[in-house]
Enzyme design. Structure first.
Site, short mmCIF file in Angstrom:
data_model
loop_
_atom_site.label_atom_id
_atom_site.label_comp_id
_atom_site.label_asym_id
_atom_site.label_seq_id
_atom_site.Cartn_x
_atom_site.Cartn_y
_atom_site.Cartn_z
N LYS A 88 0.83 -1.21 0.00
CA LYS A 88 0.00 0.00 0.00
C LYS A 88 0.87 1.27 0.00
CE LYS A 88 -2.19 -1.03 3.84
NZ LYS A 88 -1.55 -2.33 4.20
N ARG A 102 -9.31 1.37 8.95
CA ARG A 102 -8.92 0.00 9.29
C ARG A 102 -10.03 -0.71 10.06
NH1 ARG A 102 -3.03 0.82 9.08
NH2 ARG A 102 -1.93 -1.14 9.35
N ARG A 113 11.36 -6.42 4.57
CA ARG A 113 11.14 -4.98 4.35
C ARG A 113 12.14 -4.14 5.14
NH1 ARG A 113 5.23 -2.44 4.92
NH2 ARG A 113 5.38 -2.96 7.13
N ARG A 168 11.36 -2.06 10.58
CA ARG A 168 10.36 -1.60 11.54
C ARG A 168 10.25 -2.62 12.67
NH1 ARG A 168 5.06 -0.02 8.20
NH2 ARG A 168 4.13 -0.99 10.01
N ARG A 207 -0.45 -8.93 13.66
CA ARG A 207 -0.97 -7.89 12.74
C ARG A 207 -1.83 -8.50 11.66
NH1 ARG A 207 4.16 -5.16 10.70
NH2 ARG A 207 2.77 -3.80 9.52
P1 AMP Z 1 1.03 0.65 9.07
O1 AMP Z 1 2.27 1.42 8.84
O2 AMP Z 1 -0.12 1.12 8.25
O3 AMP Z 1 1.24 -0.84 8.97
O4 AMP Z 1 0.60 0.93 10.60
C1 AMP Z 1 1.46 0.59 11.68
C2 AMP Z 1 0.65 0.52 12.97
O5 AMP Z 1 0.07 1.81 13.24
C3 AMP Z 1 -0.53 -0.45 12.95
O6 AMP Z 1 -0.15 -1.78 13.23
C4 AMP Z 1 -1.42 0.16 14.03
O7 AMP Z 1 -0.93 -0.14 15.32
C5 AMP Z 1 -1.24 1.66 13.80
N1 AMP Z 1 -2.23 2.20 12.84
C6 AMP Z 1 -1.98 2.74 11.60
N2 AMP Z 1 -3.12 3.14 11.00
C7 AMP Z 1 -4.12 2.84 11.87
C8 AMP Z 1 -5.53 2.99 11.84
N3 AMP Z 1 -6.15 3.53 10.76
N4 AMP Z 1 -6.25 2.57 12.90
C9 AMP Z 1 -5.64 2.04 13.99
N5 AMP Z 1 -4.32 1.86 14.09
C10 AMP Z 1 -3.54 2.25 13.05
#
Ligand code: AMP
Length: 237
Positions: free
Chosen positions: A35, A110, A148, A181, A192
């Site tokens: 994404k 989400r 990654r 990360r 996740r």
């Molecule tokens: P990502 O980089 O999109 O994988 O997000 C990393 C982490 O940030 C996720 O595992 C969540 O803990 C938090 N996070 C990101 N976007 C959201 C969202 N829209 N709602 C809730 N938690 C989020």
């Protein structure tokens, strides 16, 4: 447009001031679907700002802000940050001037409550939504996340197996040392993916039922996926 809808953005075409439709592009898919990579490509090609809620939260954690301190424990454990926090972030971010032609959302919504709030914001603002799900299996997701690496300085994303940096452990754009990360560790990734299936995957049906969903096969080279996404958006813009 509902009764509270704001006027559409204006643009000059052939010297005339015309209203242009504003677009919100939502990128859905499990962690590792690509994404962030695709959002960056769409941002560059279409000139719409990319809003990554994960990046916003990671910045807040790095800076030690109250948001970062509150979000960190959820993120470290692979859980979602509470809806009301995330909805507040998106409401504020999308109200900024750079979002007036539209925007790309990477990582939001989400959950169903987040999607419902987004619908409310978009209706108020008179913005059309296009949801694109990038489909990959769990095995691919696990493999990609393990490989990654990202640049903490410019945000460029690499994969040590699929798309390594030409400068090894350093970013080929800005030279910073690449990082993995902390939530890409094997233990956190399983959680996740489970959270994705339980809380985020229902959004695929949510947008399909509303006639807003476009599906792309994410188990292909990056360029093939972005060509499909840009074709799809090009026809809609
Ligand atoms: P990502 O980089 O999109 O994988 O997000 C990393 C982490 O940030 C996720 O595992 C969540 O803990 C938090 N996070 C990101 N976007 C959201 C969202 N829209 N709602 C809730 N938690 C989020």
């Amino acid at each position: 447009m509902g009764p509270k809808a704001k006027p559409r953005a204006k643009a000059r075409r052939n010297g005339e001031c015309v209203a242009i439709a504003r677009k919100a592009v939502v990128l859905l898919g499990p962690p590792g679907a690509g994404k962030g990579t695709q959002a960056k490509i769409v941002e560059e090609k279409l000139g719409l700002p990319k809003i990554s809620t994960g990046d916003i939260l990671r910045d807040a954690v790095r800076c030690g802000t109250p948001l970062g301190l509150a979000a960190k424990r959820h993120m470290d454990e692979g859980r979602l940050v509470p809806d009301e926090v995330m909805i507040g972030i998106i409401r504020e971010r999308t109200s900024r001037a750079d979002c007036s032609p539209g925007f790309i959302l990477d990582g939001f919504p989400r959950t169903i409550p987040q999607a419902e709030s987004l619908d409310g914001i978009l209706t108020e603002e008179g913005i059309d939504l296009y949801a694109i799900v990038i489909k990959i299996g769990d095995e691919t997701a696990g493999r990609r996340l393990a490989g990654r690496r990202s640049c903490p300085n410019c945000g460029r994303i690499y994969n040590i197996h699929l798309s390594p940096s030409a400068r090894g452990e350093f970013c080929e754009v800005c030279g910073a040392q690449l990082e993995q990360r902390s939530d890409d560790s094997e233990q956190v990734v399983a959680g996740r993916l489970a959270v994705y299936h339980a809380q985020t995957e229902p959004l695929v049906s949510y947008y399909r039922e509303r006639g807003r969903l476009y599906e792309v096969d994410g188990e292909r080279p990056v360029e093939d996926i972005s060509r499909d996404i840009l074709n799809m958006l090009g026809r809609k813009m």
